[in-house]
Design an enzyme around this catalytic site. Structure first.
Site, short mmCIF file in Angstrom:
data_model
loop_
_atom_site.label_atom_id
_atom_site.label_comp_id
_atom_site.label_asym_id
_atom_site.label_seq_id
_atom_site.Cartn_x
_atom_site.Cartn_y
_atom_site.Cartn_z
N HIS A 72 4.54 16.17 2.66
CA HIS A 72 5.21 17.43 1.27
C HIS A 72 3.16 18.74 1.15
CE1 HIS A 72 8.43 15.81 -1.32
NE2 HIS A 72 8.58 15.90 -0.32
N TYR A 200 6.07 17.71 -11.46
CA TYR A 200 5.98 17.32 -13.24
C TYR A 200 6.14 17.53 -14.21
CZ TYR A 200 3.36 13.54 -9.59
OH TYR A 200 3.03 12.82 -8.61
N PRO A 292 1.47 4.86 -12.75
CA PRO A 292 1.96 5.38 -12.01
C PRO A 292 2.26 7.27 -11.95
CG PRO A 292 3.82 4.81 -13.19
CD PRO A 292 3.00 4.33 -14.36
N LYS A 296 -0.84 6.10 -7.25
CA LYS A 296 -1.78 5.59 -6.89
C LYS A 296 -1.88 4.11 -6.02
CE LYS A 296 -4.30 8.88 -6.42
NZ LYS A 296 -4.16 9.04 -4.66
N TYR A 384 -5.31 13.74 -5.16
CA TYR A 384 -3.80 13.49 -5.75
C TYR A 384 -3.92 12.35 -3.60
CZ TYR A 384 1.49 13.46 -6.12
OH TYR A 384 2.36 13.47 -5.80
P1 FAD Z 1 3.51 -6.54 -5.02
O1 FAD Z 1 4.12 -5.21 -3.87
O2 FAD Z 1 3.28 -6.77 -6.21
O3 FAD Z 1 3.65 -7.36 -4.22
C1 FAD Z 1 3.85 -8.83 -4.59
C2 FAD Z 1 4.56 -9.73 -4.03
O4 FAD Z 1 3.76 -11.35 -4.70
C3 FAD Z 1 5.61 -9.83 -4.33
O5 FAD Z 1 6.61 -9.42 -3.52
C4 FAD Z 1 5.83 -10.82 -5.28
O6 FAD Z 1 7.26 -11.13 -5.34
C5 FAD Z 1 5.47 -12.21 -4.22
N1 FAD Z 1 4.48 -12.91 -5.51
C6 FAD Z 1 4.68 -13.43 -7.01
N2 FAD Z 1 3.71 -14.47 -7.58
C7 FAD Z 1 3.86 -15.19 -6.38
C8 FAD Z 1 3.89 -16.29 -5.99
N3 FAD Z 1 3.09 -17.21 -7.02
N4 FAD Z 1 3.79 -16.88 -4.36
C9 FAD Z 1 4.32 -16.69 -3.51
N5 FAD Z 1 4.59 -14.83 -3.83
C10 FAD Z 1 5.10 -14.46 -5.07
N6 FAD Z 1 2.73 3.34 -6.05
C11 FAD Z 1 1.69 4.19 -5.21
O7 FAD Z 1 0.77 3.80 -4.40
N7 FAD Z 1 2.29 5.42 -5.32
C12 FAD Z 1 3.45 5.64 -5.96
O8 FAD Z 1 4.18 6.89 -5.93
C13 FAD Z 1 3.69 4.72 -7.09
N8 FAD Z 1 4.53 4.51 -7.76
C14 FAD Z 1 5.36 3.79 -8.64
C15 FAD Z 1 6.60 3.93 -8.76
C16 FAD Z 1 7.50 2.35 -10.20
C17 FAD Z 1 8.14 2.74 -10.73
C18 FAD Z 1 6.15 1.26 -9.72
C19 FAD Z 1 6.59 0.01 -10.41
C20 FAD Z 1 5.33 1.40 -9.14
C21 FAD Z 1 4.65 2.41 -8.27
N9 FAD Z 1 3.59 2.74 -6.83
C22 FAD Z 1 3.12 3.28 -6.25
C23 FAD Z 1 2.62 1.61 -7.05
C24 FAD Z 1 2.68 0.42 -6.54
O9 FAD Z 1 4.34 0.41 -6.21
C25 FAD Z 1 2.65 -1.04 -6.15
O10 FAD Z 1 1.28 -0.85 -6.79
C26 FAD Z 1 2.25 -1.86 -5.22
O11 FAD Z 1 3.47 -2.38 -5.19
C27 FAD Z 1 1.31 -2.86 -4.50
O12 FAD Z 1 0.91 -3.65 -3.66
P2 FAD Z 1 0.91 -4.98 -3.90
O13 FAD Z 1 1.17 -5.63 -2.68
O14 FAD Z 1 0.09 -6.23 -3.67
O15 FAD Z 1 1.74 -6.11 -4.86
C1 DHB Z 2 7.02 8.45 -7.13
C2 DHB Z 2 6.06 7.64 -7.83
C3 DHB Z 2 4.89 7.74 -8.47
O1 DHB Z 2 4.35 7.13 -9.23
C4 DHB Z 2 4.64 9.57 -8.65
O2 DHB Z 2 3.68 9.55 -9.08
C5 DHB Z 2 5.30 10.20 -7.64
C6 DHB Z 2 6.69 9.62 -6.82
C7 DHB Z 2 7.82 8.43 -6.81
O3 DHB Z 2 8.90 7.41 -6.93
O4 DHB Z 2 8.38 8.50 -5.88
#
Ligand code: FAD
Ligand code: DHB
Length: 388
Positions: A72, A200, A292, A296, A384
């Site tokens: 995009h 947005y 979100p 980021k 962004y």
């Molecule tokens: P997580 O993905 O949370 O992974 C942690 C893992 O650890 C999980 O699989 C969990 O099961 C495991 N775990 C937990 N406790 C334990 C334990 N005690 N023992 C063993 N395993 C354990 N980010 C973006 O960059 N762009 C986006 O567009 C965006 N949109 C989002 C939209 C939504 C709706 C949401 C909810 C989040 C969004 N995010 C976005 C954020 C992004 O999803 C998270 O920041 C990302 O998943 C972080 O990754 P992580 O590996 O740090 O943690």
């Molecule tokens: C999506 C999630 C976000 O948090 C965002 O800012 C843009 C797109 C997505 O899940 O597609």
């Protein structure tokens, strides 16, 4: 069991770290509390910064992202019935890719399994010991048996609700936090994308976001009460709300379709420092959360582990520790910038029930500034795409 680096959590942070270490000849074991099927099906992020794409490509796990992800070059801001394009590529020379987080997870799991990496699913009772020594251990239960890993380092990649941040010593810790009085209602819809680029939208009924997943699936969000329940929202009510918030003067309408998933997420800003103590390091959501709106979270998780992998590589291959010692300071520079941007985007676009009439006019004036001033649009675009 013995390994060099014990990694807790198989999200983007834990899996990518394990893969980057493997590419550098460093051994790791990843412990994950959920099943492989569950982590590969959890719908979360969608937007990858160019820096994230480059890291995945250079690590040899970007082929499907490049083939199936959608590049995009701009986003739209919608308010007062009008849509305004922010040309990310023209303003920054960079772009973003929409490629779902669970597909990144599948690619990373496949790479670790192809390399016979040790990835243990459905572990429980994870406990850390001796993180202030050079021989930390991790106790856990797997397939009914109590097991222990001896390692040189333990890396907490277990997300916001994990066990590693609470295992950090309390002395010297400083947490920073802001909660918002609203959440996002997210849906997946079987229909062609309504728009080529993300929209947005700011509206007096609340924020809405139009995103995509594939040529046949849309991802849509709207601001809601975080304590609300998905069962309170019939499909008709959802479409009514989305049309009301996304209505505009040029006749554009969001495409309806079968809604096949609904969820509500809360919103917070959170940073926990320092991100290391002795031989325990935190990365990704285990150390920080962003609302979100700026897309980021996953990008920060990737940049944290990219830094950590460099530090561990320097430790094992050059016998030096300065990069590991400097990890928190280096990571926090990017984290605070992303915290700022996510807070700013959230403030710009959401409805705050306690906002005064004056504050509401300030929000509208700021939106007008962003879409009419090249300087302000450039600042948004740089943040962004992650050009910092
Ligand atoms: P997580 O993905 O949370 O992974 C942690 C893992 O650890 C999980 O699989 C969990 O099961 C495991 N775990 C937990 N406790 C334990 C334990 N005690 N023992 C063993 N395993 C354990 N980010 C973006 O960059 N762009 C986006 O567009 C965006 N949109 C989002 C939209 C939504 C709706 C949401 C909810 C989040 C969004 N995010 C976005 C954020 C992004 O999803 C998270 O920041 C990302 O998943 C972080 O990754 P992580 O590996 O740090 O943690
Ligand atoms: C999506 C999630 C976000 O948090 C965002 O800012 C843009 C797109 C997505 O899940 O597609």
């Amino acid at each position: 069991m013995r390994t060099q680096v014990a990694i807790i959590g198989a999200g983007p942070a834990g899996l990518l770290l394990s893969h980057l270490l493997h590419l550098n000849g460093i051994d790791s074991i990843v412990l994950e509390s959920r099943s492989q099927a569950e982590i590969e099906a959890t719908i979360r992020a969608g937007v990858l910064e160019q820096g994230t794409m480059d890291i995945l490509k250079n690590a040899g796990v970007g082929a499907r992202m490049q083939a199936e992800g959608a590049l995009h070059h701009g986003i739209e801001l919608a308010f007062d019935g009008r849509r305004h394009r922010i040309d990310l590529s023209e303003l920054t020379g960079k772009a973003i890719t929409v490629y779902p987080q669970h597909e990144v997870i599948k690619d990373l799991v496949a790479a670790r399994q192809a390399a016979q990496g040790q990835l243990l699913f459905e572990v429980s009772e994870v406990e850390l010991h001796g993180i202030d020594t050079v021989t930390p251990t991790v106790g856990f239960t797997h397939q009914g048996a109590a097991t222990r890993i001896e390692a040189d380092f333990v890396i907490g990649c277990d997300g916001y609700h994990g066990v590693t941040r609470p295992a950090m010593p309390l002395q010297g810790r400083q947490d920073y936090q802001r909660t918002y009085g609203f959440g996002w209602f997210g849906i997946l819809v079987e229909s062609a994308p309504s728009s080529n680029e993300l929209i947005y939208a700011q509206h007096q009924r609340g924020f809405a976001l139009v995103s995509t997943r594939t040529p046949t699936v849309q991802r849509l969000y709207f601001q809601c009460d975080p304590a609300d329940h998905v069962d309170n929202w019939s499909d008709d009510r959802i479409w009514g709300e989305l049309h009301a918030r996304l209505e505009n003067n040029d006749g554009w309408r969001v495409n309806e379709g079968r809604i096949f998933q609904k969820n509500i997420i809360g919103m917070r800003s959170f940073v926990s420092t320092p991100m290391q103590s002795g031989r325990l390091f935190l990365a990704g959501d285990a150390a920080h959360i962003v609302p979100p709106t700026g897309a980021k979270g996953m990008n920060l998780a990737v940049s944290d582990v990219h830094l950590l992998a460099q530090g561990l590589e320097q430790f094992y291959h050059q016998g030096q520790e300065d990069r590991l010692h400097g990890y928190t300071a280096a990571a926090l520079k990017r984290i605070w910038r992303a915290e700022y941007f996510s807070w700013w985007m959230t403030s710009l676009l959401h409805n705050f029930t306690d906002a005064s009439l004056f504050q509401r006019e300030m929000q509208r004036a700021e939106l007008e500034c962003v879409v009419s001033s090249r300087a302000m649009a450039t600042a948004l675009a740089e943040n962004y795409v992650g050009a910092f």
